[in-house]
Write a protein that holds these residues in place. Structure first.
Motif, PDB file in Angstrom:
ATOM      1  N   ILE A  90    -119.728 -46.721   3.027  1.00 13.47           N
ATOM      2  CA  ILE A  90    -119.638 -45.367   2.478  1.00 13.47           C
ATOM      3  C   ILE A  90    -120.671 -45.251   1.373  1.00 13.47           C
ATOM      4  N   SER A  91    -121.518 -44.246   1.481  1.00 19.87           N
ATOM      5  CA  SER A  91    -122.572 -44.071   0.477  1.00 19.87           C
ATOM      6  C   SER A  91    -122.480 -42.685  -0.150  1.00 19.87           C
ATOM      7  N   TYR A  92    -122.914 -42.623  -1.405  1.00 20.86           N
ATOM      8  CA  TYR A  92    -122.948 -41.381  -2.175  1.00 20.86           C
ATOM      9  C   TYR A  92    -124.375 -41.165  -2.646  1.00 20.86           C
ATOM     10  N   ARG A  93    -124.837 -39.920  -2.543  1.00 19.96           N
ATOM     11  CA  ARG A  93    -126.177 -39.575  -3.031  1.00 19.96           C
ATOM     12  C   ARG A  93    -126.194 -38.123  -3.461  1.00 19.96           C
ATOM     13  N   ARG A  94    -127.214 -37.786  -4.201  1.00 16.72           N
ATOM     14  CA  ARG A  94    -127.372 -36.407  -4.669  1.00 16.72           C
ATOM     15  C   ARG A  94    -128.262 -35.652  -3.699  1.00 16.72           C
ATOM     16  N   ILE A  99    -123.162 -33.683  -4.771  1.00 20.52           N
ATOM     17  CA  ILE A  99    -123.055 -35.081  -4.364  1.00 20.52           C
ATOM     18  C   ILE A  99    -122.458 -35.099  -2.965  1.00 20.52           C
ATOM     19  N   ILE A 100    -123.108 -35.829  -2.084  1.00 23.46           N
ATOM     20  CA  ILE A 100    -122.603 -35.913  -0.720  1.00 23.46           C
ATOM     21  C   ILE A 100    -122.212 -37.353  -0.393  1.00 23.46           C
ATOM     22  N   ARG A 101    -121.255 -37.471   0.493  1.00 20.83           N
ATOM     23  CA  ARG A 101    -120.722 -38.764   0.926  1.00 20.83           C
ATOM     24  C   ARG A 101    -121.016 -38.919   2.410  1.00 20.83           C
ATOM     25  N   SER A 102    -121.548 -40.079   2.781  1.00 22.65           N
ATOM     26  CA  SER A 102    -121.825 -40.380   4.182  1.00 22.65           C
ATOM     27  C   SER A 102    -121.079 -41.644   4.570  1.00 22.65           C
ATOM     28  N   VAL A 103    -120.670 -41.713   5.816  1.00 14.19           N
ATOM     29  CA  VAL A 103    -119.993 -42.896   6.340  1.00 14.19           C
ATOM     30  C   VAL A 103    -120.877 -43.497   7.428  1.00 14.19           C
ATOM     31  N   ASP A 104    -121.235 -44.755   7.239  1.00 11.00           N
ATOM     32  CA  ASP A 104    -122.101 -45.489   8.163  1.00 11.00           C
ATOM     33  C   ASP A 104    -123.421 -44.770   8.424  1.00 11.00           C
ATOM     34  N   GLY A 105    -123.938 -44.102   7.424  1.00  8.51           N
ATOM     35  CA  GLY A 105    -125.239 -43.453   7.513  1.00  8.51           C
ATOM     36  C   GLY A 105    -125.278 -42.205   8.360  1.00  8.51           C
ATOM     37  N   SER A 106    -124.137 -41.736   8.832  1.00  2.00           N
ATOM     38  CA  SER A 106    -124.151 -40.532   9.664  1.00  2.00           C
ATOM     39  C   SER A 106    -123.223 -39.479   9.062  1.00  2.00           C
ATOM     40  N   PHE A 108    -122.184 -36.084   6.680  1.00  4.07           N
ATOM     41  CA  PHE A 108    -122.009 -36.025   5.243  1.00  4.07           C
ATOM     42  C   PHE A 108    -120.911 -35.034   4.910  1.00  4.07           C
ATOM     43  N   VAL A 109    -120.295 -35.273   3.751  1.00  3.62           N
ATOM     44  CA  VAL A 109    -119.275 -34.388   3.210  1.00  3.62           C
ATOM     45  C   VAL A 109    -119.636 -34.148   1.752  1.00  3.62           C
ATOM     46  N   THR A 110    -119.656 -32.895   1.350  1.00  2.00           N
ATOM     47  CA  THR A 110    -119.917 -32.594  -0.052  1.00  2.00           C
ATOM     48  C   THR A 110    -118.648 -32.885  -0.850  1.00  2.00           C
ATOM     49  N   VAL A 111    -118.770 -33.754  -1.844  1.00  4.07           N
ATOM     50  CA  VAL A 111    -117.602 -34.122  -2.643  1.00  4.07           C
ATOM     51  C   VAL A 111    -117.625 -33.500  -4.030  1.00  4.07           C
ATOM     52  N   MET A 112    -118.784 -32.969  -4.445  1.00  4.99           N
ATOM     53  CA  MET A 112    -118.854 -32.334  -5.761  1.00  4.99           C
ATOM     54  C   MET A 112    -120.061 -31.401  -5.819  1.00  4.99           C
TER      55      MET A 112
END
Length: 146
Positions: A90-94, A99-106, A108-112
């Protein structure tokens, strides 16, 4: 021998309200109607709490992911942080102001939303994440032990 039965009869005789019952009901209604404008103005004057629930959910999410992770990595450009729990990464990036969250590089979900600052520091034994919201209410620094 006859038994006498006692019956209670309403004073109105036809089963309706008596004048005293109607007067009591009107008095209660008048009392409620006089209190309503004061109650409405009181609640209207209360300001909504300016609280950033997205930030709270983000904090809960990233701490939960961190607790379950076995390995933490920071990208070479220090633009994303990843948590590996052995099953998924699970990765987080701007991305812009969010801020979006990705699972296994595929996917994304906006978390903030409303992110002004998203800085990742990579140290030998820990990773540091500094986040600041646009409105200035959310200003947090996370330290994740590798």
């Amino acid at each position: 021998m006859r038994r006498r039965m006692k019956h209670f009869v309403c004073a109105s005789g036809s089963g309706g309200f008596t004048y005293m019952e109607a007067l009591a009901a009107l008095s209660v209604a008048a009392l409620i109607m006089t209190a309503m404008p004061a109650a409405i103005s009181y609640f209207a004057s209360m300001s909504d709490a300016d609280h950033d629930f997205e930030a709270d959910f983000f904090v809960l999410d990233i701490t939960d992911v961190y607790k379950k992770s076995e390995k933490i990595t920071v990208s070479r450009t220090a633009t994303s942080i990843s948590f590996d729990d052995g099953k998924k990464v699970i990765s987080y990036r701007r991305a812009g102001d969010r801020i979006i969250r990705s699972v296994d590089g595929s996917g994304f979900v906006t978390v903030m939303f409303g992110v002004k600052k998203f800085d990742i520091g990579d140290e030998k034994d820990h990773a540091r994440l500094e986040i600041e919201g646009e409105n200035g209410e959310f200003n947090e620094t996370f330290t994740f032990k590798k």
